[in-house]
Design a protein around this motif. Structure first.
Motif, PDB file in Angstrom:
ATOM      1  N   PRO A  49       7.432 -20.490   4.001  1.00  0.00           N
ATOM      2  CA  PRO A  49       5.724 -20.791   3.631  1.00  0.00           C
ATOM      3  C   PRO A  49       5.433 -19.469   3.191  1.00  0.00           C
ATOM      4  O   PRO A  49       4.431 -19.576   2.217  1.00  0.00           O
ATOM      5  N   LEU A  50       6.396 -18.243   3.258  1.00  0.00           N
ATOM      6  CA  LEU A  50       5.244 -17.351   2.698  1.00  0.00           C
ATOM      7  C   LEU A  50       6.163 -16.123   2.088  1.00  0.00           C
ATOM      8  O   LEU A  50       8.225 -16.558   1.797  1.00  0.00           O
ATOM      9  N   SER A  51       5.785 -16.129   0.895  1.00  0.00           N
ATOM     10  CA  SER A  51       6.805 -15.195   0.225  1.00  0.00           C
ATOM     11  C   SER A  51       6.856 -13.287   0.488  1.00  0.00           C
ATOM     12  O   SER A  51       6.020 -13.063   1.280  1.00  0.00           O
ATOM     13  N   ASP A  52       8.190 -12.418  -0.196  1.00  0.00           N
ATOM     14  CA  ASP A  52       8.339 -11.619   0.564  1.00  0.00           C
ATOM     15  C   ASP A  52       7.472 -10.437   0.784  1.00  0.00           C
ATOM     16  O   ASP A  52       7.277  -9.866   1.484  1.00  0.00           O
ATOM     17  N   ALA A  53       6.794 -10.237  -0.459  1.00  0.00           N
ATOM     18  CA  ALA A  53       5.290  -9.676  -0.545  1.00  0.00           C
ATOM     19  C   ALA A  53       4.172  -9.592   0.773  1.00  0.00           C
ATOM     20  O   ALA A  53       3.555  -9.132   1.460  1.00  0.00           O
ATOM     21  N   GLU A  54       4.378 -11.162   0.983  1.00  0.00           N
ATOM     22  CA  GLU A  54       3.300 -11.716   2.510  1.00  0.00           C
ATOM     23  C   GLU A  54       3.768 -11.228   3.596  1.00  0.00           C
ATOM     24  O   GLU A  54       2.961 -10.911   4.403  1.00  0.00           O
ATOM     25  N   LEU A  55       5.319 -11.402   3.739  1.00  0.00           N
ATOM     26  CA  LEU A  55       5.788 -11.598   4.483  1.00  0.00           C
ATOM     27  C   LEU A  55       5.454 -10.021   5.305  1.00  0.00           C
ATOM     28  O   LEU A  55       5.420  -9.835   6.443  1.00  0.00           O
ATOM     29  N   ALA A  56       6.282  -9.034   4.307  1.00  0.00           N
ATOM     30  CA  ALA A  56       6.163  -7.023   4.655  1.00  0.00           C
ATOM     31  C   ALA A  56       4.354  -7.048   5.429  1.00  0.00           C
ATOM     32  O   ALA A  56       4.513  -6.705   5.209  1.00  0.00           O
ATOM     33  N   ALA A  57       3.371  -7.754   3.909  1.00  0.00           N
ATOM     34  CA  ALA A  57       1.931  -7.533   5.053  1.00  0.00           C
ATOM     35  C   ALA A  57       1.416  -7.749   5.678  1.00  0.00           C
ATOM     36  O   ALA A  57       0.949  -6.619   6.340  1.00  0.00           O
ATOM     37  N   LEU A  58       1.973  -9.068   6.621  1.00  0.00           N
ATOM     38  CA  LEU A  58       1.832  -9.406   7.809  1.00  0.00           C
ATOM     39  C   LEU A  58       2.672  -8.190   8.614  1.00  0.00           C
ATOM     40  O   LEU A  58       2.380  -8.070   9.793  1.00  0.00           O
ATOM     41  N   ALA A  59       3.676  -7.914   7.967  1.00  0.00           N
ATOM     42  CA  ALA A  59       4.156  -6.705   9.288  1.00  0.00           C
ATOM     43  C   ALA A  59       3.466  -5.861   9.529  1.00  0.00           C
ATOM     44  O   ALA A  59       4.055  -4.292  10.342  1.00  0.00           O
ATOM     45  N   THR A  60       2.379  -4.908   8.155  1.00  0.00           N
ATOM     46  CA  THR A  60       1.484  -3.974   9.028  1.00  0.00           C
ATOM     47  C   THR A  60       0.214  -4.707   8.569  1.00  0.00           C
ATOM     48  O   THR A  60      -0.526  -3.192   8.863  1.00  0.00           O
ATOM     49  N   ASP A  61      -0.048  -5.543   9.621  1.00  0.00           N
ATOM     50  CA  ASP A  61      -1.278  -5.999   9.954  1.00  0.00           C
ATOM     51  C   ASP A  61      -1.489  -5.712  11.148  1.00  0.00           C
ATOM     52  O   ASP A  61      -0.974  -5.662  11.937  1.00  0.00           O
ATOM     53  N   ALA A  62      -2.959  -4.983  11.041  1.00  0.00           N
ATOM     54  CA  ALA A  62      -3.179  -3.676  12.756  1.00  0.00           C
ATOM     55  C   ALA A  62      -3.243  -5.127  12.878  1.00  0.00           C
ATOM     56  O   ALA A  62      -2.930  -4.939  14.728  1.00  0.00           O
ATOM     57  N   SER A  63      -3.677  -6.099  13.276  1.00  0.00           N
ATOM     58  CA  SER A  63      -3.645  -7.305  14.882  1.00  0.00           C
ATOM     59  C   SER A  63      -2.799  -7.840  15.166  1.00  0.00           C
ATOM     60  O   SER A  63      -2.266  -8.224  15.855  1.00  0.00           O
TER      61      SER A  63
ATOM     62  N   GLY B 246       0.872  -1.238   0.358  1.00  0.00           N
ATOM     63  CA  GLY B 246      -0.173   0.204  -0.104  1.00  0.00           C
ATOM     64  C   GLY B 246       0.636   1.307   0.017  1.00  0.00           C
ATOM     65  O   GLY B 246       1.788   1.438  -0.780  1.00  0.00           O
ATOM     66  N   ASP B 247       0.913   1.947   0.964  1.00  0.00           N
ATOM     67  CA  ASP B 247       1.739   3.156   1.482  1.00  0.00           C
ATOM     68  C   ASP B 247       3.033   3.278   2.207  1.00  0.00           C
ATOM     69  O   ASP B 247       3.441   3.809   1.796  1.00  0.00           O
ATOM     70  N   ALA B 248       3.127   1.991   1.908  1.00  0.00           N
ATOM     71  CA  ALA B 248       4.008   1.098   3.318  1.00  0.00           C
ATOM     72  C   ALA B 248       5.074   0.688   3.196  1.00  0.00           C
ATOM     73  O   ALA B 248       4.908   0.174   1.642  1.00  0.00           O
TER      74      ALA B 248
END
Length: 286
Positions: free
Chosen positions: A270-284, A219-221
């Protein structure tokens, strides 16, 4: 103060401060093995502080009347006085004023060290583990129970950092696919952590491991992603309020020796770089 008064004072101190309960063996082993991977052992700061708090107790000498011998405090060595280590609580560096209580100022949820064993921070660590379990990738199973030598497959903790300026939360879960076992870890540091703002600079601070970083846009991150060989990768992200989140994946648990437990590693991360990065920004996961 004569000998009898000193003995009475020491007995009262021991009575008012009972011995803490022993640590469960599995928990102790988990912490010790994880310490070999984590170079900044989280609970070590609190343990050192507890020892300093005991050894630095001050017993002032008071002159006796009637020609008795004064009780003298031993003189300090002639060498320079060493400063207190980083991470020592604020109460350890000074003697209390007259009449003041000398109990440590750790939050009441801490059982004498830096790791919470009850209270809201302890519960936040539990919540972080629940959130991590909810984002285990499809096709992988969150392991429950423990290794053959009693190391839990799931763990969480909340640890106070430095002099109590912020808290760090850690949750981990072993994940399995087929007969392979890997791991997911999330670590969250509250605002005030002093970590840098740049995405890759933040990522390189994870457990002091460094590495070659690739910035990934979510996204913007901007999120820093680092690979350590073929079996470990992590993402680091600093939220706008200063909260820092790290998410790490590995093809083998960081705390379990496969040779001792018969655990086979996962064939791939188990995770791609994009998926791993998305988890780091996940609000949960914060």
């Amino acid at each position: 103060m004569d000998e009898n008064e000193l003995r009475t004072a020491l007995r009262q101190t021991i009575t008012l401060h009972p011995e803490p309960p022993p640590m469960e063996s599995a928990t102790a082993i988990t912490a010790a093995r994880r310490a070999q991977t984590r170079r900044n052992l989280l609970a070590g700061i609190g343990s050192a502080a507890a020892i300093l708090g005991i050894t630095l107790a001050v017993i002032p000498g008071q002159a006796q009347t009637g020609g008795g011998t004064d009780l003298q405090v031993a003189a300090e060595p002639s060498g320079a006085v060493q400063p207190f280590p980083a991470g020592t609580p604020s109460w350890a560096g000074s003697a209390p004023a007259g009449g003041e209580k000398t109990e440590p100022v750790w939050p009441p949820e801490n059982g004498g060290d830096a790791t919470a064993d009850s209270g809201p921070h302890y519960q936040h660590g539990k919540k972080l583990l629940t959130s991590l379990l909810a984002v285990v990738p499809d096709g992988y199973e969150a392991k429950s129970g423990a290794t053959s030598d009693g190391i839990p497959f799931r763990s969480d903790q909340a640890t106070i950092q430095n002099d109590g300026s912020y808290w760090t939360y850690l949750a981990s879960v072993a994940i399995g696919k087929g007969d392979g076992v890997g791991e997911l870890i999330v670590e969250v540091s509250e605002p005030g952590n002093g970590l840098p703002q740049d995405a890759c600079a933040v990522a390189k601070q994870f457990w002091g491991r460094g590495g070659d970083c690739t910035p990934v846009t979510v996204g913007d991150a901007k999120v820093g992603v680092i690979h350590e060989g073929d079996g470990t990768a992590w993402a680091g992200y600093r939220h706008s309020d200063g909260t820092v989140v790290y998410v790490m994946q590995s093809t083998a648990p960081t705390y379990a020796d496969p040779r001792a437990n018969g655990l086979k590693p996962l064939e791939e991360l188990p995770l791609s770089d994009a998926e791993l990065a998305a988890l780091a920004t996940d609000a949960s996961l914060r």
